[in-house]
Motif scaffolding. Structure first.
Motif, PDB file in Angstrom:
ATOM      1  N   THR A  34      37.096  40.841  31.224  1.00 33.01           N
ATOM      2  CA  THR A  34      36.840  41.976  32.109  1.00 33.01           C
ATOM      3  C   THR A  34      37.905  43.058  31.961  1.00 33.01           C
ATOM      4  OG1 THR A  34      35.728  40.539  33.687  1.00 33.01           O
ATOM      5  CG2 THR A  34      36.521  42.661  34.514  1.00 33.01           C
ATOM      6  N   GLY A  35      39.147  42.653  31.847  1.00 32.61           N
ATOM      7  CA  GLY A  35      40.236  43.624  31.720  1.00 32.61           C
ATOM      8  C   GLY A  35      40.844  43.678  30.337  1.00 32.61           C
ATOM      9  N   SER A  36      40.131  43.148  29.325  1.00 35.10           N
ATOM     10  CA  SER A  36      40.724  43.063  27.986  1.00 35.10           C
ATOM     11  C   SER A  36      41.008  44.443  27.393  1.00 35.10           C
ATOM     12  CB  SER A  36      39.801  42.257  27.056  1.00 35.10           C
ATOM     13  OG  SER A  36      38.531  42.875  26.951  1.00 35.10           O
ATOM     14  N   ALA A  37      40.116  45.412  27.654  1.00 34.34           N
ATOM     15  CA  ALA A  37      40.357  46.751  27.102  1.00 34.34           C
ATOM     16  C   ALA A  37      41.652  47.339  27.655  1.00 34.34           C
ATOM     17  CB  ALA A  37      39.177  47.656  27.420  1.00 34.34           C
ATOM     18  N   VAL A  38      41.881  47.153  28.957  1.00 38.79           N
ATOM     19  CA  VAL A  38      43.123  47.637  29.570  1.00 38.79           C
ATOM     20  C   VAL A  38      44.315  46.867  29.018  1.00 38.79           C
ATOM     21  CG1 VAL A  38      44.381  47.900  31.747  1.00 38.79           C
ATOM     22  CG2 VAL A  38      41.923  48.354  31.650  1.00 38.79           C
ATOM     23  N   LEU A 153      31.853  35.051  38.126  1.00 39.15           N
ATOM     24  CA  LEU A 153      33.039  34.734  38.929  1.00 39.15           C
ATOM     25  C   LEU A 153      34.310  35.212  38.231  1.00 39.15           C
ATOM     26  CD1 LEU A 153      32.082  31.121  40.087  1.00 39.15           C
ATOM     27  CD2 LEU A 153      31.991  33.226  41.430  1.00 39.15           C
ATOM     28  N   GLY A 154      34.371  35.015  36.921  1.00 34.52           N
ATOM     29  CA  GLY A 154      35.539  35.485  36.172  1.00 34.52           C
ATOM     30  C   GLY A 154      35.677  36.990  36.221  1.00 34.52           C
ATOM     31  N   GLY A 158      38.855  39.173  37.327  1.00 34.69           N
ATOM     32  CA  GLY A 158      39.399  40.208  36.453  1.00 34.69           C
ATOM     33  C   GLY A 158      39.364  41.581  37.100  1.00 34.69           C
ATOM     34  N   GLY A 159      38.286  41.873  37.822  1.00 38.13           N
ATOM     35  CA  GLY A 159      38.204  43.151  38.518  1.00 38.13           C
ATOM     36  C   GLY A 159      39.248  43.283  39.603  1.00 38.13           C
ATOM     37  N   LEU A 160      39.527  42.170  40.293  1.00 39.06           N
ATOM     38  CA  LEU A 160      40.581  42.195  41.314  1.00 39.06           C
ATOM     39  C   LEU A 160      41.939  42.481  40.681  1.00 39.06           C
ATOM     40  CD1 LEU A 160      41.522  41.713  44.219  1.00 39.06           C
ATOM     41  CD2 LEU A 160      41.659  39.269  43.697  1.00 39.06           C
ATOM     42  N   VAL A 169      50.535  42.049  36.743  1.00 31.70           N
ATOM     43  CA  VAL A 169      49.354  41.238  37.055  1.00 31.70           C
ATOM     44  C   VAL A 169      48.436  41.154  35.844  1.00 31.70           C
ATOM     45  CG1 VAL A 169      47.277  41.108  38.476  1.00 31.70           C
ATOM     46  CG2 VAL A 169      49.477  41.720  39.514  1.00 31.70           C
ATOM     47  N   ILE A 170      48.211  42.288  35.184  1.00 31.15           N
ATOM     48  CA  ILE A 170      47.344  42.292  34.000  1.00 31.15           C
ATOM     49  C   ILE A 170      47.932  41.405  32.902  1.00 31.15           C
ATOM     50  CG2 ILE A 170      46.403  43.746  32.171  1.00 31.15           C
ATOM     51  CD1 ILE A 170      46.251  46.011  34.236  1.00 31.15           C
TER      52      ILE A 170
END
Length: 420
Positions: A34-38, A153-154, A158-160, A169-170
């Motif tokens: 979910t946050g891999s691009a960031v 759920l993942g 990831g969005g949180l 956190v990332i």
């Protein structure tokens, strides 16, 4: 009439354990993806072009080594290969926060791609061997639905992490994924041994080696390779779902962009609730062909619905685009069921892993060109392009019947016991 638990819970204790494993795995990977691009841009410091190159190198390595990794699966055992690949992925995710250059990023992507390819060969071979023939496809459908639950759920986790807007956190998310995937590897090791793995441990010698030496090799089974290639074309429903329809909505219609969220939400709900009903009754080559044809019908219907939205306005456009996404989701559900049925019925039991690798090879050949071709045809050619996409799907589906019969003849000619 089936009870509520029979509709929504896997039918056997083993299927339930494997569905829980699927949720755990997808939860771990979904949290990172979910946050891999960031993560790749802000933490590793990569450009979009570098990320794309890394994914390309990973795909090339996986394509070239799919069959060798499948052969390795047959040698070491499906369950062992699956667990080793899962453990390897956990270790690699633990290293992500220390990656700080393009070269190490490429190395990580290649290793992760190979671990994923080996793990899929092990998982596919294990699940075909561990379930009785009449339970295979339905159990795999429950596992696919469980994957969608886990990824959802993942994605929430990831969005949180992204919402907290903290680099610390990332940076910690890959460690969370590593812990979850490590637990996943332990869970896989604790599963009951499949018949083929038990046989390998017991034989461990000349008799088993001689038996495999005379059984058919997957790459020589041209009918099977052609079938998997045609299946890869039919599997390009994912390109419509994730690329073509969203681009069409944004560039060629007056539908609001917020509709994209509803489209993907509908897809997730349908995948969770309807995958099992779509797969029910798929237990032979004939029923797998029927599922493939139903998938193709949904695919073509989606093309015909979406192409008219170029000239519609307002709520008509919104309704038709949504309906087009629903129908292509139907194509996804029935194509998955057909794919599991073909693999279950047309894989040599002595070479499950190798056939899994060959299936990945054929699927890649069938679908690797689709993102560029389908996007060009739909966006630049409009109505003729959509009709040509539909014609490609019809042609590929028509080829699946002769290809499946050729695969059956090959197995019968080289190993009558495997064919039976």
């Amino acid at each position: 009439m089936p009870t509520l638990s029979e509709r929504f819970l896997p039918p056997t204790p083993l299927a339930r354990r494997l569905s829980m494993q699927a949720i755990l795995f997808a939860f771990g990977e979904g949290a990172f993806l979910t946050g891999s691009a960031v993560f790749f841009t802000q933490i590793v410091g990569l450009s979009a072009a570098q990320i794309g190159l890394g994914l390309t190198f990973s795909g090339i390595a996986s394509f070239c080594l799919a069959v060798p990794l499948g052969k390795l699966t047959d040698r070491v055992g499906a369950q062992r290969m699956w667990a080793l690949a899962a453990g390897g992925e956990a270790c690699l995710y633990a290293v992500w926060p220390f990656v700080g250059s393009f070269a190490t990023f490429v190395a990580m992507m290649v290793l992760l791609g190979l671990a994923d390819t080996g793990g899929r060969s092990g998982r596919g071979a294990y699940t075909l061997d561990v379930f009785p023939r009449e339970e295979r496809v339905e159990s795999l459908a429950f596992m696919r639905a469980a994957l969608n639950i886990g990824f959802t759920l993942g994605a929430l986790v990831g969005g949180l992490a992204l919402a907290l807007d903290s680099d610390a956190v990332i940076r910690a998310v890959p460690w969370l994924t590593a812990v979850i995937l490590g637990c996943n590897a332990l869970l896989i090791r604790g599963l009951p041994a499949a018949a083929s793995d038990a046989h390998e441990d017991a034989a461990a010698g000349a008799a088993a080696a001689a038996e495999k030496a005379i059984s058919p090799a997957a790459l020589r089974n041209r009918g099977f390779l052609a079938l998997c290639t045609f299946g890869g074309v039919l599997g390009a429903n994912q390109v419509l779902l994730n690329v073509v329809i969203p681009l069409w909505l944004v560039q060629e219609t007056d539908a609001p962009r917020v509709l994209l969220a509803w489209l993907f939400g509908t897809n997730t709900v349908m995948a969770v609730l309807l995958q099992v009903p779509a797969a029910r009754g798929v237990n032979s080559v004939a029923t797998s062909l029927r599922a493939a044809r139903v998938s193709a019908a949904f695919f073509v219907l989606s093309c015909l619905i979406v192409l008219v939205t170029h000239d519609t306005i307002g709520w008509t456009t919104i309704l038709l685009v949504w309906l087009g996404h629903v129908t292509v989701t139907g194509a996804e559900l029935f194509q998955s069921a057909a794919q599991w049925g073909f693999l279950a019925e047309l894989s040599d039991p002595a070479r499950r892993g190798e056939y899994q690798g060959a299936a990945q090879l054929g699927g890649t050949l069938g679908g690797v060109w689709a993102p560029a071709a389908f996007t060009f045809l739909a966006i630049h050619w409009g109505t003729p392009g959509w009709l040509l996409i539909a014609a490609i799907i019809v042609a590929a589906t028509a080829g699946m019947g002769p290809a499946s019969r050729a695969a059956e003849r090959y197995l019968a000619r080289t190993d009558p016991a495997a064919a039976a």
